[in-house]
Enzyme design. Sequence first.
Site, mmCIF file in Angstrom:
data_model
loop_
_atom_site.group_PDB
_atom_site.id
_atom_site.type_symbol
_atom_site.label_atom_id
_atom_site.label_comp_id
_atom_site.label_asym_id
_atom_site.label_seq_id
_atom_site.Cartn_x
_atom_site.Cartn_y
_atom_site.Cartn_z
ATOM 1 N N ASP A 88 -3.447 8.832 -3.916
ATOM 2 C CA ASP A 88 -3.402 9.159 -5.338
ATOM 3 C C ASP A 88 -4.589 8.442 -5.954
ATOM 4 O O ASP A 88 -4.589 7.210 -6.064
ATOM 5 C CB ASP A 88 -2.089 8.702 -5.989
ATOM 6 C CG ASP A 88 -2.074 9.022 -7.481
ATOM 7 O OD1 ASP A 88 -3.061 9.615 -7.980
ATOM 8 O OD2 ASP A 88 -1.085 8.674 -8.165
ATOM 9 N N LYS A 125 7.678 14.626 -12.136
ATOM 10 C CA LYS A 125 8.281 13.385 -12.628
ATOM 11 C C LYS A 125 9.128 13.742 -13.848
ATOM 12 O O LYS A 125 8.568 14.059 -14.913
ATOM 13 C CB LYS A 125 7.184 12.409 -13.062
ATOM 14 C CG LYS A 125 6.307 11.860 -11.934
ATOM 15 C CD LYS A 125 5.098 11.146 -12.539
ATOM 16 C CE LYS A 125 4.362 10.266 -11.557
ATOM 17 N NZ LYS A 125 3.052 9.802 -12.101
ATOM 18 N N ASP A 181 -1.044 15.517 -10.968
ATOM 19 C CA ASP A 181 -0.018 14.659 -11.602
ATOM 20 C C ASP A 181 -0.354 14.570 -13.087
ATOM 21 O O ASP A 181 0.224 15.293 -13.905
ATOM 22 C CB ASP A 181 -0.013 13.289 -10.912
ATOM 23 C CG ASP A 181 0.804 12.238 -11.653
ATOM 24 O OD1 ASP A 181 1.622 12.611 -12.513
ATOM 25 O OD2 ASP A 181 0.638 11.028 -11.384
ATOM 26 N N SER A 192 8.527 12.712 -7.621
ATOM 27 C CA SER A 192 7.936 11.358 -7.630
ATOM 28 C C SER A 192 8.673 10.340 -8.496
ATOM 29 O O SER A 192 9.198 10.664 -9.561
ATOM 30 C CB SER A 192 6.493 11.464 -8.122
ATOM 31 O OG SER A 192 5.911 10.189 -8.251
ATOM 32 N N HIS A 193 8.619 9.116 -8.021
ATOM 33 C CA HIS A 193 9.010 7.934 -8.803
ATOM 34 C C HIS A 193 7.914 7.613 -9.828
ATOM 35 O O HIS A 193 6.899 8.306 -9.903
ATOM 36 C CB HIS A 193 9.219 6.733 -7.866
ATOM 37 C CG HIS A 193 7.963 6.258 -7.175
ATOM 38 N ND1 HIS A 193 7.884 5.070 -6.484
ATOM 39 C CD2 HIS A 193 6.711 6.798 -7.057
ATOM 40 C CE1 HIS A 193 6.676 4.900 -5.996
ATOM 41 N NE2 HIS A 193 5.949 5.934 -6.317
ATOM 42 N N GLN A 218 -5.916 4.287 -6.630
ATOM 43 C CA GLN A 218 -4.614 3.712 -6.998
ATOM 44 C C GLN A 218 -3.640 3.599 -5.822
ATOM 45 O O GLN A 218 -2.902 2.622 -5.729
ATOM 46 C CB GLN A 218 -3.982 4.562 -8.114
ATOM 47 C CG GLN A 218 -2.661 4.031 -8.630
ATOM 48 C CD GLN A 218 -2.097 4.891 -9.741
ATOM 49 O OE1 GLN A 218 -2.546 4.823 -10.885
ATOM 50 N NE2 GLN A 218 -1.125 5.721 -9.413
ATOM 51 N N GLU A 219 -3.607 4.632 -4.941
ATOM 52 C CA GLU A 219 -2.595 4.616 -3.875
ATOM 53 C C GLU A 219 -3.134 5.208 -2.583
ATOM 54 O O GLU A 219 -3.723 6.293 -2.598
ATOM 55 C CB GLU A 219 -1.362 5.446 -4.298
ATOM 56 C CG GLU A 219 -0.683 4.927 -5.538
ATOM 57 C CD GLU A 219 0.350 5.895 -6.118
ATOM 58 O OE1 GLU A 219 0.889 6.740 -5.369
ATOM 59 O OE2 GLU A 219 0.596 5.806 -7.334
ATOM 60 N N SER A 251 -0.015 4.264 -15.186
ATOM 61 C CA SER A 251 -1.176 5.157 -15.284
ATOM 62 C C SER A 251 -0.670 6.497 -15.824
ATOM 63 O O SER A 251 -0.669 7.504 -15.143
ATOM 64 C CB SER A 251 -1.853 5.327 -13.917
ATOM 65 O OG SER A 251 -1.023 5.988 -13.007
ATOM 66 N N GLU A 275 -3.944 13.357 -4.553
ATOM 67 C CA GLU A 275 -3.403 13.537 -5.910
ATOM 68 C C GLU A 275 -4.433 13.094 -6.944
ATOM 69 O O GLU A 275 -5.134 12.092 -6.737
ATOM 70 C CB GLU A 275 -2.129 12.678 -6.005
ATOM 71 C CG GLU A 275 -1.418 12.720 -7.349
ATOM 72 C CD GLU A 275 -0.198 11.787 -7.325
ATOM 73 O OE1 GLU A 275 0.443 11.655 -6.262
ATOM 74 O OE2 GLU A 275 0.081 11.179 -8.371
ATOM 75 N N GLU A 331 4.268 -1.162 -7.067
ATOM 76 C CA GLU A 331 5.167 -0.307 -6.276
ATOM 77 C C GLU A 331 5.465 -0.892 -4.900
ATOM 78 O O GLU A 331 6.009 -0.205 -4.038
ATOM 79 C CB GLU A 331 4.551 1.091 -6.125
ATOM 80 C CG GLU A 331 4.418 1.821 -7.447
ATOM 81 C CD GLU A 331 3.769 3.191 -7.300
ATOM 82 O OE1 GLU A 331 3.326 3.545 -6.194
ATOM 83 O OE2 GLU A 331 3.705 3.900 -8.319
ATOM 84 N N HIS A 382 -2.093 -0.359 -11.012
ATOM 85 C CA HIS A 382 -0.881 -0.979 -10.460
ATOM 86 C C HIS A 382 -1.122 -2.370 -9.903
ATOM 87 O O HIS A 382 -0.173 -3.044 -9.501
ATOM 88 C CB HIS A 382 -0.279 -0.080 -9.365
ATOM 89 C CG HIS A 382 0.202 1.231 -9.894
ATOM 90 N ND1 HIS A 382 0.532 2.289 -9.086
ATOM 91 C CD2 HIS A 382 0.403 1.670 -11.168
ATOM 92 C CE1 HIS A 382 0.917 3.306 -9.828
ATOM 93 N NE2 HIS A 382 0.836 2.967 -11.099
ATOM 94 N N LYS A 414 7.604 11.244 -3.251
ATOM 95 C CA LYS A 414 6.761 10.046 -3.290
ATOM 96 C C LYS A 414 7.566 8.956 -3.979
ATOM 97 O O LYS A 414 7.812 9.039 -5.185
ATOM 98 C CB LYS A 414 5.473 10.357 -4.066
ATOM 99 C CG LYS A 414 4.493 9.199 -4.069
ATOM 100 C CD LYS A 414 3.177 9.556 -4.727
ATOM 101 C CE LYS A 414 3.152 9.214 -6.188
ATOM 102 N NZ LYS A 414 1.801 8.984 -6.733
HETATM 103 C C1 PEP Z 1 3.588 6.911 -9.755
HETATM 104 C C2 PEP Z 1 2.429 6.894 -10.404
HETATM 105 O O1 PEP Z 1 2.083 5.893 -11.240
HETATM 106 P P1 PEP Z 1 2.614 5.732 -12.751
HETATM 107 O O2 PEP Z 1 4.108 5.790 -12.692
HETATM 108 O O3 PEP Z 1 2.073 4.402 -13.148
HETATM 109 O O4 PEP Z 1 2.044 6.881 -13.511
HETATM 110 C C3 PEP Z 1 1.424 7.963 -10.225
HETATM 111 O O5 PEP Z 1 0.370 7.924 -10.859
HETATM 112 O O6 PEP Z 1 1.679 8.898 -9.476
HETATM 113 MG MG MG Z 2 -0.311 9.872 -9.808
#
Ligand code: PEP
Ligand code: MG
Length: 400
Positions: free
Chosen positions: A231, A326, A301, A353-354, A153-154, A42, A274, A195, A145, A377
């Site tokens: 998120d 990121k 993000d 973040s990952h 999403q999360e 995403s 988020e 994830e 995801h 995260k």
């Molecule tokens: C970790 C995430 O997903 P992606 O790496 O797919 O952007 C996010 O959106 O925060």
């Molecule tokens: Mg995000």
Amino acid sequence: MTRITSISLRRVLDSRGNPTVEADVLTESGGFGRGAAPSGASTGEYEAIELPANESIAAAREHAVPRLEGVYAGDQRAVDSALRAADGTDDFSAIGANSAVAISMAAAKAAADVLGAPLYQHLGGAFRGENFPIPLGNVVGGGEHAKEATHIQEFLAAPVGAPSVSEAVFANAAVHAAVADVLDERGVPAAKGDEGAWAPPISDADAFEVVDEAVDRVEDDVGFEIRFGLDMAAAELYDDDEGAYVYGDETKSTGEQVDYVADLVEEYDLAYVEDPLDENDYEAFAELTDRVGDRTLICGDDLFVTNVERLQEGIEKGAANSILIKPNQIGTLSDTFDAVELAARNGYETIISHRSGETEDTTIAHLAVATDAGFIKTGTVGGERTAKLNELVRIADDAV
Ligand SMILES: C=C(OP(=O)(O)O)C(=O)O
Ligand SMILES: [Mg+2]
């Protein structure tokens, strides 16, 4: 001593089975560092560009590697300026942000190796604080995801009262396991998303109940406060043509989306939200932050993409009160640090973040400690996620 003598680049697998870039950096005194690029699904519209791994490697070999030989790996700004100069664009579209970030991280690790210091200490310096980030752990998810799962999403466990990193990490794993129990009791089968979060075929409303119940059970068990967050990755829900957020058969106008999120914050005492709004809508972000920013983190993000210019605009408009960081969204560790510093100077919390596509690389665990980030995260279970969580436990235990 940290002068770079060679850089090797190769294609390796990421956690989705896609090719990604791995870089090895060697220095003249034998220092060695290895970094691998993660990959988003995403992705934000304004992120630095990821090229197909083989194209990125070919371009980096031709343009970046010759410039980097002879540069001091310990001088991270010099390494990252050479990467920018080799690329020559604003968004790393010539060599790819995937090669750039892999080399940038590998150089930092090679420098730490020469210095005989852990990476977090090399990056954070001798006077780095003693704080450790709270892990946000993805326990239920859908969106980009996982197919046929939640629109949001999360759903992220947030063990805000944990007395230590280790207890926080294990609490998140316990919430993940408790979610499986609650789903089982409801007769809902669930696969896992990219994830490692459960991806059940249930409505968002049901997912709130499931996660709330799982968090309560684990909270009773461990005896410290666990909250949860989201998120929403709302840029993926927003339909430009309709000018609305699309949840399957239902749509919400921007005003309705702001009300919906504000109500969720109230009802579930969310610790963190988020990307609740589209990545182009600073104004709606500002409105929501004004309404609930005193009691929860509203995080950008896709809105900020670790980019100082976009963050500056957010600061001026009062959009969000925290930023997701990121490194591969921007391409280098120096740019990443610039975003963290701008956030800190303006009272914005940082969450390192990952990505949904990951490798065993543990750089973000070190980055979170080095920068004194409030949160990290990086998932809950799965080898590429536990690689970072276990490294965090080792850092807190002084064992790296
Ligand atoms: C970790 C995430 O997903 P992606 O790496 O797919 O952007 C996010 O959106 O925060
Ligand atoms: Mg995000």
